[in-house]
Design a protein around this motif. Structure first.
Motif, short mmCIF file in Angstrom:
data_model
loop_
_atom_site.label_atom_id
_atom_site.label_comp_id
_atom_site.label_asym_id
_atom_site.label_seq_id
_atom_site.Cartn_x
_atom_site.Cartn_y
_atom_site.Cartn_z
N ALA A 15 0.83 -1.21 0.00
CA ALA A 15 0.00 0.00 0.00
C ALA A 15 0.86 1.26 0.00
CB ALA A 15 -0.93 -0.01 1.21
N GLY A 16 1.87 1.28 0.87
CA GLY A 16 2.72 2.46 0.97
C GLY A 16 3.50 2.72 -0.29
N LEU A 17 4.08 1.66 -0.86
CA LEU A 17 4.88 1.84 -2.08
C LEU A 17 4.00 2.23 -3.26
CD1 LEU A 17 7.36 -1.17 -1.79
CD2 LEU A 17 7.82 1.26 -1.38
N SER A 18 2.81 1.68 -3.34
CA SER A 18 1.92 2.04 -4.44
C SER A 18 1.51 3.50 -4.34
CB SER A 18 0.68 1.13 -4.42
OG SER A 18 -0.16 1.40 -5.51
N GLY A 19 1.19 3.96 -3.12
CA GLY A 19 0.86 5.36 -2.94
C GLY A 19 2.05 6.26 -3.24
N THR A 108 0.42 3.60 6.23
CA THR A 108 0.15 2.25 5.70
C THR A 108 0.89 1.23 6.56
OG1 THR A 108 2.03 2.39 4.17
CG2 THR A 108 -0.09 3.18 3.37
N THR A 109 0.70 1.32 7.87
CA THR A 109 1.47 0.52 8.82
C THR A 109 0.98 -0.92 8.96
OG1 THR A 109 0.11 1.65 10.49
CG2 THR A 109 2.37 2.41 10.21
N GLY A 110 -0.15 -1.27 8.34
CA GLY A 110 -0.58 -2.65 8.31
C GLY A 110 -1.17 -3.13 9.62
N LEU A 111 -1.03 -4.43 9.86
CA LEU A 111 -1.60 -5.04 11.06
C LEU A 111 -0.67 -6.10 11.61
CD1 LEU A 111 -2.71 -8.12 10.27
CD2 LEU A 111 -4.52 -6.82 9.17
N ALA A 274 -4.15 3.57 4.08
CA ALA A 274 -4.40 2.57 3.03
C ALA A 274 -3.85 1.24 3.50
CB ALA A 274 -3.74 2.99 1.72
N GLY A 275 -4.40 0.16 2.95
CA GLY A 275 -3.91 -1.17 3.28
C GLY A 275 -4.54 -1.74 4.53
N ASN A 276 -3.85 -2.70 5.15
CA ASN A 276 -4.43 -3.47 6.25
C ASN A 276 -4.69 -2.67 7.52
OD1 ASN A 276 -2.56 -6.36 5.25
ND2 ASN A 276 -4.74 -6.04 5.00
N VAL A 277 -4.10 -1.48 7.66
CA VAL A 277 -4.37 -0.70 8.86
C VAL A 277 -5.83 -0.23 8.88
CG1 VAL A 277 -3.74 1.58 7.94
CG2 VAL A 277 -3.40 1.08 10.38
N ILE A 285 -2.61 -7.37 -3.54
CA ILE A 285 -3.04 -6.59 -4.69
C ILE A 285 -4.11 -5.56 -4.30
CG2 ILE A 285 -4.87 -8.18 -5.44
CD1 ILE A 285 -3.88 -7.60 -8.34
N GLY A 286 -4.95 -5.91 -3.31
CA GLY A 286 -5.94 -4.97 -2.83
C GLY A 286 -5.31 -3.82 -2.07
N ALA A 287 -4.28 -4.12 -1.29
CA ALA A 287 -3.56 -3.07 -0.56
C ALA A 287 -2.87 -2.12 -1.54
CB ALA A 287 -2.56 -3.69 0.39
N ALA A 288 -2.28 -2.69 -2.59
CA ALA A 288 -1.62 -1.85 -3.60
C ALA A 288 -2.63 -0.95 -4.30
CB ALA A 288 -0.90 -2.73 -4.61
#
Length: 343
Positions: A15-19, A108-111, A274-277, A285-288
């Motif tokens: 997510a972070g890299l895509s953003g 986009t720190t995730g979980l 964005a992403g899992n957070v 692919i959804g996070a991206a």
């Protein structure tokens, strides 16, 4: 590093890299702060990513970092611990004492996967201990699969994994017995049920060999499915006053997430996620895709601010050129006088 960026991206996963890629291509100054601990690091491959099917997760991230850097995006290693609103944006503090500033934040720190407290589960997590059939189902197809019942959704899990193998066993562990309707469903699909507490997961090196019950009985299995609790890595967002809310699936709480709009904006202006957070169920692919959407939204937000600043600057300049009524009379007298003299 620069002293201030258009956007500081906290988290260097998909997510972070895509953003960051979308923002860098939009000619924004971008800094990605990455702690280097991606959630999917234990997995051998990432799946369902069109065009990159089966790519090792760390390789996929390395490719993404190269693409972001190619458009001028910058990176720094470190753990972002908190953020504070400051004039013109935000200051992000890192665990090592450094701080960076950005006009906007993309978090986009995730979980974190909180795993069941059963010996052997953590050691095999991501290889033979699994949770997502779409991520790993094909790799264990037709094998002997066990499902560890740790939530009311475990019957649902067992029925899902039955799609990938005819040999599925549900270990009730500490959960209540299924309802009459669930017993019928399990029987109809040929899912075996073992009553009793699971004491440990046994393995031979990195290969799972069986599930040992408290009675001492060992049920041979090739893979074990568990249901982690998905806990958002939300410390930085909480430092900004953003709430963490429980997420329910089919009426059961499965974890926590930070709420956001569909494009990733939050209740704190200038902070996007964005992403899992914010979306616990998003695959890579959804996070991206969410990162791209948030990046585009952030750029639009910055464009609006840049436009407001430009309009204000233009008005200030125009105001300095406007004459007062007295000045206008003096100018008119001068012009008339000049005309009288043929000038």
């Amino acid at each position: 590093m620069e002293t201030e960026y258009d956007v500081v991206v906290v988290g260097g996963g998909a997510a972070g890299l895509s953003g960051a890629l979308a923002l860098s291509r939009a000619r924004r100054s971008v800094l990605v702060v990455d702690g280097g601990a991606p959630r999917n690091a234990p997995a051998a491959h990432a799946h369902n990513y069109l065009g990159r099917e089966g790519t090792p997760p760390l390789e996929l991230l390395a490719i993404g970092r190269g693409e972001v850097a190619g458009y001028g995006g910058e990176f720094t290693e470190g753990e972002a611990t908190s953020a504070t609103p400051v004039e013109g944006g935000f200051e992000v503090r890192l665990a090592d004492g450094r701080s960076v500033r950005g006009r906007r934040l993309l978090v986009t720190t995730g979980l974190v996967d909180e795993l069941p407290d059963v010996p052997g589960v953590r050691e095999l997590w991501g290889s033979a201990v699994l949770h997502c059939p779409y991520c790993h189902g094909w790799e264990v197809r037709d094998q002997a699969i066990g499902v560890l019942a740790t939530s009311p959704m475990s019957v649902h899990q067992a029925l899902m994994w039955r799609q990938w193998s005819e040999d599925v066993t549900l270990f009730l562990h500490a959960q209540a017995e299924p309802t009459d309707e669930e017993w019928e469903q399990l029987a109809a699909r040929g899912v075996s049920v073992v009553v009793g507490t699971v004491a440990a997961v046994e393995s031979d090196g990195d290969r799972l060999t069986g599930v040992r019950l408290a009675s001492g009985q060992v049920v041979p299995r090739d893979a074990l499915v568990v249901a982690p609790t998905f806990t958002a890595r939300s410390a930085l967002l909480e430092s900004l006053g953003l709430p963490v809310e429980p997420l329910e699936v089919m009426g059961h709480v499965v974890g926590s997430a930070v709420p956001s709009t569909p494009v990733g904006s939050t209740d704190v202006p200038g902070v996007w996620v964005a992403g899992n957070v914010t979306d616990l169920m998003a695959q890579v692919i959804g996070a991206a895709a969410a990162g791209l959407k948030a990046g585009a939204g952030l750029n639009g937000d910055l464009i609006a601010e840049d436009t407001r600043r430009a309009v204000a600057a233009r008005r200030a300049t125009t105001a300095r050129l406007v004459f007062s009524p007295a000045s206008e009379r003096e100018l008119c007298d001068q012009v008339l006088g000049d005309r009288r003299h043929g000038i």
